[in-house]
Design a protein around this motif. Sequence first.
Motif, PDB file in Angstrom:
ATOM      1  N   ASP A  78       1.005  -1.465   0.209  1.00 20.95           N
ATOM      2  CA  ASP A  78      -0.355   0.046   0.308  1.00 20.95           C
ATOM      3  C   ASP A  78       0.897   1.172   0.253  1.00 20.95           C
ATOM      4  N   LEU A  79       2.258   0.630   0.753  1.00 22.66           N
ATOM      5  CA  LEU A  79       2.986   2.349   1.043  1.00 22.66           C
ATOM      6  C   LEU A  79       3.444   3.011  -0.689  1.00 22.66           C
ATOM      7  N   LEU A  80       3.675   1.433  -1.209  1.00 22.27           N
ATOM      8  CA  LEU A  80       4.289   1.907  -2.427  1.00 22.27           C
ATOM      9  C   LEU A  80       3.562   2.060  -3.652  1.00 22.27           C
ATOM     10  N   ARG A  81       1.618   1.919  -3.514  1.00 23.99           N
ATOM     11  CA  ARG A  81       1.331   2.440  -4.305  1.00 23.99           C
ATOM     12  C   ARG A  81       1.282   3.833  -4.223  1.00 23.99           C
ATOM     13  N   ILE A  82       0.881   4.489  -2.898  1.00 24.24           N
ATOM     14  CA  ILE A  82       1.240   5.598  -2.258  1.00 24.24           C
ATOM     15  C   ILE A  82       2.593   6.313  -3.617  1.00 24.24           C
ATOM     16  N   VAL A  83       3.265   5.518  -3.898  1.00 22.55           N
ATOM     17  CA  VAL A  83       4.462   7.037  -4.132  1.00 22.55           C
ATOM     18  C   VAL A  83       4.156   6.820  -5.423  1.00 22.55           C
TER      19      VAL A  83
END
Length: 145
Positions: free
Chosen positions: A32-37
């Motif tokens: 999910d954090l990678l999707r934010i980036v």
Amino acid sequence: MAEVDAIGAASGATSASTGQTATDAFGMGFEDLLRIVLTQLTYQDPLKPMENFEFVSQLAQFSQIQQTQTMSERILGILQAQGANQATSVLGRTVDVPAGQATISGLVESISFQTGEPRLTIKTSDGRTISNIALSSVSRIALED
């Protein structure tokens, strides 16, 4: 953009804490954090692109969170295995358990696990069976029976 930057700053603050704390703080996993980036890259202002250093720094922080979480889970597994090993070592032995002003002695007949913590069932010399005793509450283990 400010919201995503705030998440990046917050991830740096929590990267030194346990992985569970990081997951609790963000309410999401590493993917999910990678999707934010990726979303940040997709919608960034082309006239003010994110600098490479900042982008790599955020990815490194996310990677640290994932590694810390993995390490925390492995340590928890080791601690639970150690507790199980300690619990099995008292099986069939006589233990003393404080009960108010008195002490109850009994033979450990079985071991169960509740939320990862070992619980003992003992049988006293007068035939009573007492269950759900935390291993940590045992005050003495007899060497020989």
